[in-house]
Structure formats: structure tokens, C-alpha cells
Scaffold this active site. Structure first.
Site, short mmCIF file in Angstrom:
data_model
loop_
_atom_site.label_atom_id
_atom_site.label_comp_id
_atom_site.label_asym_id
_atom_site.label_seq_id
_atom_site.Cartn_x
_atom_site.Cartn_y
_atom_site.Cartn_z
N GLU A 152 1.54 -0.47 -5.02
CA GLU A 152 0.57 0.58 -5.34
C GLU A 152 1.39 1.86 -5.51
O GLU A 152 1.61 2.62 -4.57
CB GLU A 152 -0.46 0.75 -4.22
CG GLU A 152 -1.52 1.79 -4.58
CD GLU A 152 -2.29 2.32 -3.40
OE1 GLU A 152 -3.44 2.76 -3.59
OE2 GLU A 152 -1.76 2.31 -2.27
N ASP A 180 0.83 -1.20 0.00
CA ASP A 180 0.00 0.00 0.00
C ASP A 180 0.87 1.26 0.00
O ASP A 180 1.90 1.31 0.67
CB ASP A 180 -0.89 -0.02 1.24
CG ASP A 180 -1.87 1.12 1.28
OD1 ASP A 180 -2.69 1.23 0.36
OD2 ASP A 180 -1.82 1.91 2.25
#
Length: 514
Positions: free
Chosen positions: A274, A214
Site C-alpha cells: 500500500e 499496510d
């Protein structure tokens, strides 16, 4: 390796399937429905965070990185999930959140209590920054009991809206690029990297086949945490608009470190980032000694327009490997974003035809639309701070036997009336057929992630993508267009009576038999 051209199915656990009856999806519910995912032909599943968390941002605020939140089950339930997935031929990708943690994390709680050693692991400051120290450490005066001015240390905004700083009871401030409940780790502290080495080894040792990272372009902040120049206003919802808060050169070194760890496993495990940056910046994070993949996010913002799609695909293909995605848990679903389910089906068929990996979001196989969640029922922390809500793409799935067992608590987000009607969507058989055909062509050596591809626009609004053994055409205008030469393999909708490709329809063709 499997991740170069695999099809990965993203699971948002709290909205997938509820086995416990509390109205929230869990690991046992997911395990019970793994055959559905395997039946689509997926190569892997990616689970958004299920680790222990107060759920201020639905799992992206982690309080214990090496445990399962009781909301979803326990470590035994996770182990059972991995075993069942592997039995079905599905790999498992777990989510890791290294940019920030929960304000309930024990180390941050110690920092709030005034422990100087713990404070150094985050970004604390006791006054607005007057200058940037040479070593990049913020102006921290932990022993100073005076109350500083009420002005935040710098002018950085939170991605969720409002300032990126929250004041503590002792008058100091801490940095959170997302919600106040999500303080950012200080990656310039020498203890942070070893801490996360242990975290990723924990999940790799439990059998996960890859890690999705993330905010992978976050982690390090610019030395001294300088303010943005006057007039600079980052686009809401995008960290990349603040160059001081992300994409620092030291960040890539962490992924070199993690790559060495994953290469020590047999077989090696995948690292998927990401990296929400412009393509030429995101490409720097991927390579033989760093991340295996970074999501190609441009299609998430591209309009349904033929030149936009051609130019987007061209830019991304120039910087392979590519990980294609048109839906995830943060954006409006394609059936709504593009205007209708036919376009959602065409978009799905398009990304499955392009060289590289493809990620599908749960419910995409039904062309689920964005749900209209009443304002009073919304739970996204971004809604409370900025008026932007991601709840509409996170509404629980409409299984034939129900999201929860009979007599359960209401689902955590309200399910629209008649939601189960989407189970009859023609997108489900299309997805199964397309993924199966794609896999067969790969196994036959007719498709490869490294295939050359040319993209053109003709007939004003026909997108034509050509690989050596596959041609893909998409009608993106208002009129039917001719099919290109070749033998029709699959189309996202029926052709016209005279054999033309209708608007909002995609088709795959093999080279004509000679």
C-alpha cells in the site's frame, strides 16, 4: 507469476460473513462462502487484518502479530481457511501492519511503564524538539522526571485528524501517525527489522501466498523528526502530505530484505504494497529486488470524466507493473462515488481490461452503494477525530441466507433496509463473465500483463483503450457513441437499438475476423 495479471478479491472479514452469531464476520463465515469468490473466477483473496487486536481501528492496531483475534476465530480456523481456499484454486494474501501496532502490544505497554529499552522501539520524547540530533534519535530524556511543556514535540498531524502525538501520564509524548491507540514503531532501532522478519515468516510458513503491506511507504521517519515548515498543511487522510513521516530512502531497503525472504519459498510468495504516493514515487518501491506490486490508487480519486481517466491510465501504464483498483475498504463505493450503478459496472469492466492485476472489493460484484450509517452508529476512529467516516463502505454483505445465522446478535454496523435487493444486481453475472473471459484470453496467450496499450479520447467523450487482441471503449459523456471496429465480446449494459454504446457503458471487442 499469478500476481502479474491475477484478479484478487479483497475481504473485510468483520463484514463478510458471520458464522458465530455475534454480529461480526469471522474466518469460519468466510470459509463457508469461499465458493462464491471462486465462482467469480478470482485468483486470490486478500484479507484485511485478522490478527489479535483491541479493534480500535478494526484490526489495524495489532497487539499480537502471530495470532488470530478471538473475534475472528483462531489459528486452526485460519489453517482451515487456507486449506479450503487452496482446494478451490484460490491463493491467500494476508495483511501485515509494520508501521504501527496497538497501544496494548506488550512492548508498548513496557514502554509506557518507563522501560528505556522498550521506549527506544517506538518514538518517545519528553519535550518539544529543539534540534535534531545527528544520529536521528529524538530528544528523549527518559530519566528526567520534570514535566515538559504541553506543546507536542513537533507539528505533525495525524492522518485521522488532530496531532500525531499523545502525552503519557509521566509527561512524555509518543508518536502515532494514525489513532492514539496505534503507536508507530521506530524502524531505526536495530531490533525492528528482525522482529518483522519473524512475523512474515510465521504467516508464509502457514501457507499464505502473499502479503499486503499496510502503509508500506511509512516505516522510517526523517532523522530528528523535524517539524513541517510554516504553512505546510498535509491533506487530511493522506500520509504522503508529510514528507518527513514517510517515503524515506531506508524504507525500500526493508522490502529488499523481505524479497530475499519470499524468494526462499517454493513457489515464491508475493509482496504487495500500500504505497499511497504519486505514481513516480510509488514506482520506486517495485522491482526485481523489492516489492512485486504497489497499488495504483489514482483511480480512487479520479472523477468520472474521460480525459481524467485517460491521463490517469497513461501515467500508471508508464510505470508497470500496475495493480488496478477502484474500490477498497477506505473509500466511498463506486456506485455512489461515480453517481450510479451503471458507471460502477463500466468502471469494473474497464480495470479488468487494462494490462496488469485487478483488485475487487467485496460487494463490488453487486455494485453495492455507499450505506448511510447514522452518526451514532459509526465506529471508524477517523470519524471521532476528523468527521470523516469509512463505515459506509464497510456495512455487512447481504447474503441470501443472511449475514449471520438466525437469532444472532445485530450486525456490528446497521444494515440498511432492503439491503438484500442488491443481490439481484446485473453486476454479478457481468463480473463472472468478464473475469472468466479475461482468464480465458490470458490462457490462450491473447492477453499479457506486458501488452502495449494506447489510450485515446474521441467523439469528445469516448475513452478508447487498445491492446493487440482487445479493444475497450467507455462512453463517459451524455450521448451514445459508436462502437470501435471489432467483434463485440462483452458490454456492461445493453447497446442502443441502433447499436451504439450508451452513456456510462463499457464494451470489450476482439479484432474483427479477417
Amino acid at each position: 507469476m499469478w500476481w502479474t495479471d491475477g484478479v484478487v478479491y479483497q475481504v473485510y472479514p468483520r463484514s463478510f460473513a458471520d458464522a458465530s452469531g455475534d454480529g461480526v464476520g469471522d474466518l469460519a463465515g468466510l470459509t463457508a462462502h469461499l465458493e462464491h469468490i471462486a465462482g467469480l473466477g478470482a485468483d486470490a483473496i486478500w484479507l484485511t487484518p485478522f490478527q489479535r487486536s483491541p479493534q480500535a481501528d478494526h484490526g489495524y492496531d495489532v497487539s499480537d502479530y502471530t495470532d488470530v483475534d478471538p473475534l475472528f476465530g483462531d489459528l486452526a480456523a485460519f489453517d482451515a481457511l487456507v486449506t479450503r481456499a487452496h482446494d478451490l484454486g484460490l491463493r491467500v494474501i494476508a495483511d501485515i501492519v509494520p508501521n504501527h501496532c496497538s497501544d496494548q502490544h506488550p512492548l508498548f505497554q513496557a514502554a509506557l511503564a518507563g522501560d528505556p529499552s522498550a521506549r527506544a522501539r517506538f518514538h518517545f520524547a519528553s519535550a518539544p524538539f529543539a534540534s535534531a540530533p545527528a544520529d536521528g534519535t529524538p530528544n528523549s530524556q527518559h530519566s528526567d522526571s520534570r514535566l515538559p511543556d504541553s506543546q507536542p514535540p513537533n507539528n505533525w498531524p495525524s492522518v485521522f485528524g488532530g496531532p500525531a502525538w499523545t502525552r503519557t501520564p509521566d509527561g512524555s509524548w509518543y508518536l502515532h501517525l494514525y489513532a492514539p491507540e496505534q503507536p508507530d514503531w521506530n524502524w531505526r532501532d536495530p531490533r525492528t527489522a528482525p522482529y518483522f522478519d519473524d512475523v512474515i515468516r510465521f504467516w508464509l510458513d502457514r501457507g499464505v501466498d502473499g502479503l499486503r503491506i499496510d502503509v508500506a511507504h511509512g516505516l522510517f521517519k526523517a532523522p530528528g523528526l523535524p517539524s513541517l515548515p510554516p504553512g505546510a498543511e498535509p491533506e487530511p487522510g493522506r500520509l504522503r502530505g508529510n514528507p518527513h513521516a514517510c517515503d524515506q530512502p531506508e524504507t525500500i531497503e526493508i522490502y529488499r530484505r523481505w524479497r530475499r525472504i519470499t524468494e526462499g519459498y517454493d513457489p515464491p510468495r508475493a509482496l504487495i504494497g500500500e504505497v499511497n504516493l504519486a505514481p513516480h514515487r510509488a514506482a520506486r518501491y517495485v522491482g526485481d529486488d523489492r516489492l512485486h506490486q504497489a497499488f495504483a490508487f489514482e483511480f480512487l480519486v479520479a472523477p468520472w470524466e474521460v480525459t481524467a481517466w485517460r491521463d490517469t491510465a497513461d501515467r500508471l501504464l508508464s510505470r508497470r507493473p500496475v495493480t488496478w483498483v477502484v474500490e477498497n475498504h477506505d473509500v466511498v463505493r463506486t456506485a455512489t462515488r461515480y453517481g450510479n450503478p451503471a458507471r460502477a459496472r463500466a468502471a469494473l469492466l474497464t480495470i479488468l481490461a487494462l494490462p496488469g492485476a485487478a483488485y475487487l472489493y467485496q460487494g463490488q460484484e453487486y455494485s453495492l452503494p455507499e450505506a448511510d450509517v447514522p452518526a451514532e452508529a459509526r465506529q471508524d476512529p477517523a470519524w471521532r477525530r476528523s468527521g470523516f467516516s469509512r463505515d459506509g463502505c464497510r456495512v455487512p454483505l447481504p447474503w441470501t441466507d443472511g449475514f449471520s445465522p438466525p437469532g444472532s446478535a445485530p450486525p456490528w454496523l446497521p444494515v440498511p433496509p432492503g439491503w438484500s435487493r442488491h443481490l439481484d444486481s446485473p453486476t454479478l453475472p457481468l463480473t463472472r463473465t468478464a473475469v472468466s473471459l479475461r482468464r480465458r484470453l490470458h490462457r490462450q496467450g491473447l492477453l499479457s500483463a506486458g501488452d502495449p496499450m494506447t489510450l485515446n479520447v474521441d467523439y469528445d467523450d469516448r475513452l478508447l483503450a487498445e491492446r493487440p487482441n482487445l479493444t475497450m471503449a467507455v462512453a463517459m459523456g451524455t450521448d451514445p457513441v459508436p462502437l470501435p471496429a471489432g467483434d463485440l465480446l462483452l458490454a456492461s449494459g445493453p447497446l442502443t437499438p441502433d447499436g451504439l454504446l450508451p452513456p456510462d457503458t463499457a464494451a470489450w471487442l476482439a479484432p474483427a475476423a479477417r
